[in-house]
Design an enzyme around this catalytic site. Structure first.
Site, short mmCIF file in Angstrom:
data_model
loop_
_atom_site.label_atom_id
_atom_site.label_comp_id
_atom_site.label_asym_id
_atom_site.label_seq_id
_atom_site.Cartn_x
_atom_site.Cartn_y
_atom_site.Cartn_z
N CYS A 1 1.94 -1.10 15.50
CA CYS A 1 1.95 -0.98 14.15
C CYS A 1 1.27 -2.24 13.54
O CYS A 1 1.46 -3.47 14.03
CB CYS A 1 3.43 -0.79 13.71
SG CYS A 1 3.48 -0.85 11.93
N GLU B 1 0.67 -1.34 -0.11
CA GLU B 1 -0.02 -0.11 -0.05
C GLU B 1 0.80 1.27 0.05
O GLU B 1 1.82 1.52 0.38
CB GLU B 1 -0.85 0.06 1.28
CG GLU B 1 -0.47 -0.40 2.61
CD GLU B 1 -1.40 -0.31 3.56
OE1 GLU B 1 -1.76 0.58 4.02
OE2 GLU B 1 -1.64 -1.86 3.88
N CYS C 1 7.06 -6.37 7.56
CA CYS C 1 8.33 -5.68 8.26
C CYS C 1 8.66 -6.64 9.50
O CYS C 1 7.77 -7.34 10.22
CB CYS C 1 7.54 -4.45 8.89
SG CYS C 1 8.89 -3.24 9.49
N ASN D 1 -3.17 6.00 15.35
CA ASN D 1 -4.03 5.25 14.62
C ASN D 1 -4.26 4.22 15.17
O ASN D 1 -3.34 3.10 15.04
CB ASN D 1 -3.74 5.05 13.12
CG ASN D 1 -4.17 6.39 12.29
OD1 ASN D 1 -5.00 7.14 12.50
ND2 ASN D 1 -3.22 6.88 11.46
N CYS E 1 -0.03 2.37 8.78
CA CYS E 1 0.71 1.70 8.04
C CYS E 1 0.20 0.04 8.23
O CYS E 1 0.12 -0.69 9.08
CB CYS E 1 2.26 1.36 8.53
SG CYS E 1 3.24 2.74 8.52
#
Ligand code: SAH
Length: 371
Positions: free
Chosen positions: A126, A99, A119, A302, A345
């Site tokens: 995250c 994305e 990741c 977020n 993310c």
């Protein structure tokens, strides 16, 4: 075999042309005169597909399409936010999804790109690290996100819709150092997209060794460092990478970057309710970043459902900012883009993957209807 698997097979072994020099293209396509190779390079930079390379003969286009793709990144869905930003979901030739985000500003338009699929850093707040690292992106896949968005937003290489680039999507750029370096060389090339280093930012979770190596590389882009906590114990809990590179090491590498490049370093600080938003944190953060030109970007978390951490209210964030300002620190509270479209993310990729899994398919509609 599913349609998706067939499509994946037919394109996975094709060589991407995007970003290759005219000489590299000529070496791959001995039949092409050198001016054709230059044209192909510039079509690719404009974001065009092989089919759209109209000054290349139809016969050659058909031959090219058998062995090559222009861009290894295809726009799969676009989700528009009410705040003007857009989340892009891209599909790679091996079927993986990644994305990026497009954010229009008064001063220009920014695209935020991913550098890895998943990741390894596994930060506690995250979404990108929830399933670990799938693989590194190639430099052409990083570049392809920029050219695809630039094209989709109506730009060309000569008249770009995308003016600024941030390497702040999924992944840790310095964990994919060589591909990121080649991407930076290419996106900055005069006969490429020609984006100046001043308009490029890279965000790292604080791989201090690579930060120093990058400082020595001669590149002068804006370096952002994700700090998120001013005490080692707290930071190790939020960011496991802190067990390897402690805060003092990360801050000293940031200072080294400033000394080498003359560029002010940005520290990213995601405010998480009850974790890192106390007055004591603000005070320690101010001490840590004193003594060299730095700026602190505050952002409210977020929320990622699986992570269970909470976003502080606007008042708490304002208070934290006021504390920093009292201590004489240069700091701003950023509004977070795309909160209504899974802006954090890795959130969107995960949601669409799980929806596709639930439906037993990954359809291939190209740009989605959500726009
Ligand atoms: N790996 C790099 C770049 C990718 S993340 C890094 O760590 O800097 C880009 C930024 O978004 C980082 O500062 C990261 O900590 C932050 N981030 C990740 N998840 C977030 C979330 N749920 N809410 C707010 N910021 C988040």
């Amino acid at each position: 075999m599913s349609n998706d698997a067939i499509e994946k097979m037919s394109c996975e072994d094709k060589i991407p042309l995007l970003g290759l020099s005219a000489e590299e293209i000529s070496a791959l396509i001995p039949d092409a005169p050198s001016y054709t190779s230059r044209q192909i390079r510039s079509f690719c930079t404009d974001g065009k597909s092989i089919d759209e390379m109209t000054s290349v003969s139809k016969k050659m286009r058909a031959e090219l399409a058998e062995r090559f793709v222009a861009n290894p990144v295809e726009i799969y869905r676009v989700f528009a936010s009410s705040d003007g930003s857009k989340k892009y979901l891209f599909r790679l030739t091996d079927g993986n999804l990644i994305e990026g985000v497009y954010m229009p500003h008064d001063y220009g338009n920014t695209v935020c790109v991913s550098t890895q699929i998943g990741c390894r850093m596994n930060c506690a707040f995250c979404a990108s690290g929830l399933d670990g690292l799938v693989r590194n992106l190639t430099w052409q896949e990083i570049l392809g996100q920029v050219t695809a968005v630039n094209r989709n937003e109506g730009g060309t290489a000569a008249k770009r819709a995308v003016t600024n680039i941030v390497l702040m999507g999924s992944g840790e750029p310095f964990d994919n150092y060589d591909n990121v370096m080649r991407f930076l060389d290419e996106v900055n090339a005069k006969d490429g997209l020609n984006v100046s280093e001043r308009n490029i930012s890279l965000s790292t979770s604080g791989l201090a060794d690579k930060m120093r190596m990058f400082a020595d590389s001669g590149k002068k882009i804006t370096l952002s460092v994700s700090l998120h906590a001013p005490f080692d114990e707290m930071r190790s809990k939020l960011m496991p990478v802190n067990r390897k590179f402690r805060i003092a090491d990360v801050v000293s590498a940031a200072r080294y970057y400033f000394e080498k490049t003359g560029r002010r370093v940005i520290f990213e600080y995601t405010l998480i309710a009850g974790e890192n938003d106390s007055d004591a944190c603000a005070e320690r953060l101010a001490e840590l970043t004193a003594g060299f030109p730095a700026h602190i970007n505050l952002i409210r978390l977020n929320e990622v459902k699986e992570r269970g951490m909470k976003r502080p209210d606007a008042k708490a964030a304002e208070r934290f900012l006021a504390k920093l300002t009292d201590y004489g620190v240069s700091a701003t509270l950023r509004r977070s883009f795309g909160a209504d479209i899974e802006g954090a993310c890795g959130q969107l990729r995960r949601r669409v993957l799980s929806e596709n899994n639930a439906a037993g398919t990954a359809d291939s509609n190209g740009t989605g209807g959500e726009q």
